[in-house]
Design a protein around this motif. Structure first.
Motif, PDB file in Angstrom:
ATOM      1  N   VAL A 119       0.767  -1.133   0.090  1.00 27.93           N
ATOM      2  CA  VAL A 119       0.018  -0.108   0.187  1.00 27.93           C
ATOM      3  C   VAL A 119       0.762   1.199  -0.006  1.00 27.93           C
ATOM      4  CG1 VAL A 119      -1.852   1.205   1.180  1.00 27.93           C
ATOM      5  CG2 VAL A 119      -1.720  -1.128   1.191  1.00 27.93           C
ATOM      6  N   ASP A 120       0.671   1.915  -0.979  1.00 29.68           N
ATOM      7  CA  ASP A 120       1.337   3.246  -1.267  1.00 29.68           C
ATOM      8  C   ASP A 120       0.526   4.607  -1.137  1.00 29.68           C
ATOM      9  OD1 ASP A 120       4.427   2.499  -1.481  1.00 29.68           O
ATOM     10  OD2 ASP A 120       3.326   1.381  -3.288  1.00 29.68           O
ATOM     11  N   GLY A 121       1.051   5.794  -1.056  1.00 32.77           N
ATOM     12  CA  GLY A 121       0.230   6.890  -1.014  1.00 32.77           C
ATOM     13  C   GLY A 121      -0.882   7.277   0.116  1.00 32.77           C
ATOM     14  N   VAL A 122      -0.627   6.566   1.416  1.00 35.09           N
ATOM     15  CA  VAL A 122      -1.502   7.079   2.417  1.00 35.09           C
ATOM     16  C   VAL A 122      -0.924   7.729   3.527  1.00 35.09           C
ATOM     17  CG1 VAL A 122      -1.555   4.527   3.195  1.00 35.09           C
ATOM     18  CG2 VAL A 122      -3.501   6.172   3.736  1.00 35.09           C
ATOM     19  N   ASP A 123      -1.207   8.510   4.463  1.00 38.84           N
ATOM     20  CA  ASP A 123      -0.392   8.699   5.620  1.00 38.84           C
ATOM     21  C   ASP A 123      -1.245   8.458   6.802  1.00 38.84           C
ATOM     22  OD1 ASP A 123       0.830  10.271   7.663  1.00 38.84           O
ATOM     23  OD2 ASP A 123       0.591  12.171   6.904  1.00 38.84           O
ATOM     24  N   THR A 135       3.574   1.558   3.140  1.00 38.67           N
ATOM     25  CA  THR A 135       5.089   2.004   3.316  1.00 38.67           C
ATOM     26  C   THR A 135       4.736   3.452   3.628  1.00 38.67           C
ATOM     27  OG1 THR A 135       4.622   2.731   0.765  1.00 38.67           O
ATOM     28  CG2 THR A 135       5.536   0.470   1.306  1.00 38.67           C
ATOM     29  N   GLY A 136       5.966   4.254   3.964  1.00 39.68           N
ATOM     30  CA  GLY A 136       6.238   5.518   4.208  1.00 39.68           C
ATOM     31  C   GLY A 136       5.654   6.034   5.491  1.00 39.68           C
ATOM     32  N   GLN A 137       5.795   5.474   6.246  1.00 36.67           N
ATOM     33  CA  GLN A 137       4.948   5.930   7.744  1.00 36.67           C
ATOM     34  C   GLN A 137       5.876   6.539   8.446  1.00 36.67           C
ATOM     35  OE1 GLN A 137       1.638   5.964   7.390  1.00 36.67           O
ATOM     36  NE2 GLN A 137       2.028   5.154   5.301  1.00 36.67           N
ATOM     37  N   ALA A 186      -6.056  -9.618  14.011  1.00 36.97           N
ATOM     38  CA  ALA A 186      -4.834  -8.876  13.237  1.00 36.97           C
ATOM     39  C   ALA A 186      -4.097  -8.193  13.938  1.00 36.97           C
ATOM     40  CB  ALA A 186      -5.527  -7.906  12.134  1.00 36.97           C
ATOM     41  N   SER A 187      -2.718  -8.158  13.490  1.00 36.16           N
ATOM     42  CA  SER A 187      -1.467  -7.504  14.133  1.00 36.16           C
ATOM     43  C   SER A 187      -0.951  -6.553  13.196  1.00 36.16           C
ATOM     44  CB  SER A 187      -0.317  -8.378  14.339  1.00 36.16           C
ATOM     45  OG  SER A 187      -0.794  -9.367  15.475  1.00 36.16           O
ATOM     46  N   LEU A 188      -0.475  -5.223  13.766  1.00 35.58           N
ATOM     47  CA  LEU A 188       0.079  -4.144  12.989  1.00 35.58           C
ATOM     48  C   LEU A 188       1.250  -3.955  13.813  1.00 35.58           C
ATOM     49  CD1 LEU A 188      -3.397  -3.653  13.455  1.00 35.58           C
ATOM     50  CD2 LEU A 188      -2.884  -2.025  11.561  1.00 35.58           C
ATOM     51  N   LEU A 189       2.481  -4.234  12.942  1.00 35.83           N
ATOM     52  CA  LEU A 189       3.725  -3.675  13.342  1.00 35.83           C
ATOM     53  C   LEU A 189       4.453  -2.764  12.684  1.00 35.83           C
ATOM     54  CD1 LEU A 189       5.847  -4.965  15.478  1.00 35.83           C
ATOM     55  CD2 LEU A 189       6.578  -6.367  13.549  1.00 35.83           C
ATOM     56  N   SER A 190       4.869  -1.555  13.253  1.00 34.72           N
ATOM     57  CA  SER A 190       5.289  -0.548  12.814  1.00 34.72           C
ATOM     58  C   SER A 190       7.027  -0.652  13.071  1.00 34.72           C
ATOM     59  CB  SER A 190       4.767   0.863  13.356  1.00 34.72           C
ATOM     60  OG  SER A 190       5.441   1.824  13.019  1.00 34.72           O
ATOM     61  N   GLY A 191       7.603  -0.414  11.900  1.00 34.67           N
ATOM     62  CA  GLY A 191       9.017  -0.182  11.903  1.00 34.67           C
ATOM     63  C   GLY A 191       9.718   0.898  12.261  1.00 34.67           C
ATOM     64  N   ARG A 222      11.438  -8.032   4.114  1.00 32.78           N
ATOM     65  CA  ARG A 222      12.840  -6.942   4.464  1.00 32.78           C
ATOM     66  C   ARG A 222      12.299  -5.622   5.005  1.00 32.78           C
ATOM     67  NH1 ARG A 222      13.951 -10.987   0.890  1.00 32.78           N
ATOM     68  NH2 ARG A 222      15.736 -12.385   1.399  1.00 32.78           N
ATOM     69  N   TRP A 223      12.479  -5.385   6.190  1.00 35.56           N
ATOM     70  CA  TRP A 223      12.038  -4.021   6.912  1.00 35.56           C
ATOM     71  C   TRP A 223      12.910  -2.881   6.073  1.00 35.56           C
ATOM     72  CZ3 TRP A 223       7.640  -3.290   9.696  1.00 35.56           C
ATOM     73  CH2 TRP A 223       7.012  -4.519  10.327  1.00 35.56           C
ATOM     74  N   SER A 224      11.996  -1.782   5.981  1.00 33.26           N
ATOM     75  CA  SER A 224      12.574  -0.391   5.815  1.00 33.26           C
ATOM     76  C   SER A 224      12.053   0.482   6.924  1.00 33.26           C
ATOM     77  CB  SER A 224      12.441   0.171   4.440  1.00 33.26           C
ATOM     78  OG  SER A 224      12.953  -0.526   3.609  1.00 33.26           O
ATOM     79  N   ALA A 225      12.795   1.447   7.666  1.00 32.87           N
ATOM     80  CA  ALA A 225      12.217   2.335   8.575  1.00 32.87           C
ATOM     81  C   ALA A 225      11.040   2.976   7.992  1.00 32.87           C
ATOM     82  CB  ALA A 225      13.220   3.282   8.976  1.00 32.87           C
ATOM     83  N   GLY A 226       9.808   2.913   8.822  1.00 36.19           N
ATOM     84  CA  GLY A 226       8.488   3.644   8.003  1.00 36.19           C
ATOM     85  C   GLY A 226       7.605   2.518   7.735  1.00 36.19           C
ATOM     86  N   ASP A 227       8.000   1.355   7.755  1.00 34.42           N
ATOM     87  CA  ASP A 227       7.009   0.500   7.206  1.00 34.42           C
ATOM     88  C   ASP A 227       5.874   0.038   8.221  1.00 34.42           C
ATOM     89  OD1 ASP A 227       8.279   0.161   4.732  1.00 34.42           O
ATOM     90  OD2 ASP A 227       9.301  -1.992   5.164  1.00 34.42           O
ATOM     91  N   LEU A 228       4.787  -0.096   7.938  1.00 37.22           N
ATOM     92  CA  LEU A 228       3.904  -0.601   8.757  1.00 37.22           C
ATOM     93  C   LEU A 228       3.221  -1.969   8.065  1.00 37.22           C
ATOM     94  CD1 LEU A 228       1.767  -0.323  11.410  1.00 37.22           C
ATOM     95  CD2 LEU A 228       0.250   0.494   9.841  1.00 37.22           C
ATOM     96  N   VAL A 229       3.425  -3.127   8.687  1.00 36.00           N
ATOM     97  CA  VAL A 229       3.032  -4.222   8.084  1.00 36.00           C
ATOM     98  C   VAL A 229       2.064  -4.862   9.098  1.00 36.00           C
ATOM     99  CG1 VAL A 229       3.781  -6.747   7.620  1.00 36.00           C
ATOM    100  CG2 VAL A 229       5.346  -4.787   7.475  1.00 36.00           C
ATOM    101  N   MET A 230       0.880  -5.187   8.489  1.00 31.68           N
ATOM    102  CA  MET A 230      -0.170  -5.772   9.162  1.00 31.68           C
ATOM    103  C   MET A 230      -0.652  -7.139   8.521  1.00 31.68           C
ATOM    104  SD  MET A 230      -3.679  -3.460   7.916  1.00 31.68           S
ATOM    105  CE  MET A 230      -4.650  -4.504   8.871  1.00 31.68           C
ATOM    106  N   TRP A 231      -1.003  -8.083   9.374  1.00 36.97           N
ATOM    107  CA  TRP A 231      -1.216  -9.527   9.077  1.00 36.97           C
ATOM    108  C   TRP A 231      -2.417  -9.901   9.629  1.00 36.97           C
ATOM    109  CZ3 TRP A 231       3.087  -8.161  11.603  1.00 36.97           C
ATOM    110  CH2 TRP A 231       3.259  -8.774  12.993  1.00 36.97           C
TER     111      TRP A 231
END
Length: 294
Positions: free
Chosen positions: A16-20, A46-48, A125-130, A247-256
């Protein structure tokens, strides 16, 4: 840039791109994210980089009420109770010693599992913020338990569809020295629970194998026979053909979706690099077993 949602490498994960998410998300955008989540089971938003705890809680609550963190995840400092602090960084900014009880507890996340399957009502669900990620290691792997179930023979499905399994975090952590992590009060507060071995997703109708490290034995079966079947099904579920690695980048939020996938953390040089992750967990709708097996 407007919201875009794409599949990742023909996997069961979506991007998912383009959301803040640091600001309120309007209903139309949220509906698109929610629908993509049910379709994919894993989403990388991305981009969080500007995401803070309160905003993560607010977005997560759009999916339902949140669980509260158990004390092992807490690091103090006014942390919100809905936030689990998955980190190797102490309050003074130093890295945990590798033999610290918190580090040993979090090392259990390197085993395949679904979050909160050890609770009477397991998580949705889980939401994990890097927030801070190491330059090497620390990936998260996901296994599609729906595809794993679909790949079983009809005879195997018939054998396991109605089985009930005992889940316990005391059991899973005992596999890695959990006797020094939990005290008697912890053990009393975290008794074993029963879960169905096969879950049917309420939104999609798809069945999935509900297993992992917290799964101890099959109710009503001899212990070793049940553990052998659970190991066989877990090994089947985590075959490479069903697994995708983030593979994590800072600012990723992954939910599963814990009803659809297993996951595990991968190791990293925790004595050299900080890793700061914040998790929110959407509570389940009810128990998987309505009438407990004897």
């Amino acid at each position: 840039m407007g919201l875009t949602i794409t599949s990742i490498d023909h996997s069961f994960a979506g991007r998912v791109d383009g959301v803040d998410l640091s600001r309120p998300v309007d209903d139309d955008v949220f509906a698109r994210i929610r629908d993509a989540f049910h379709r994919h089971a894993v989403l990388v938003i991305t981009g969080q980089d500007a995401l803070e705890d309160a905003a993560q809680v607010a977005f997560s609550q759009r999916f339902g009420p949140l669980e509260r963190s158990i004390r092992f995840d807490k690091s103090g400092g006014g942390q919100l109770p809905e936030i689990s602090n998955l980190t190797n960084v102490d309050e003074d900014g130093s890295l945990y010693p590798l033999d610290d009880s918190r580090a040993r507890y979090h090392a259990g996340n390197e085993m395949w599992h679904t979050d909160s399957s050890f609770k009477p009502v397991p998580a949705n669900a889980s939401l994990l913020s890097g927030r801070v990620v190491p330059p090497e290691g620390g990936d998260t792997e996901f296994a599609d338990a729906r595809a794993a179930y679909d790949a079983l023979s009809a005879a195997r499905k018939a054998e396991i569809d109605d089985l009930v399994v005992e889940h316990s975090i005391i059991y899973s952590r005992s596999l890695m020295g959990g006797d020094v992590i939990f005290n008697e009060a912890d053990r009393a507060a975290l008794p074993p629970v029963h879960q169905t071995l096969v879950r049917t997703h309420p939104e999609t109708g798809r069945k999935a194998l509900y297993t992992g490290s917290h799964a101890s034995h099959v109710i009503g079966w001899p212990g070793e026979k049940g553990r052998a079947v659970l190991k066989e099904l877990l090994d089947h579920t985590v075959q490479a053909r069903f697994v995708w690695r983030h593979r994590w980048s800072a600012g990723d939020l992954v939910m599963w979706d814990n009803r659809s996938v297993l996951h595990r953390a991968r190791p990293y040089p925790a004595d050299r690099y900080p890793r700061i992750m914040r998790r929110t967990t959407v509570a389940g709708d009810g128990p998987t077993v309505i009438t407990e097996a004897a």
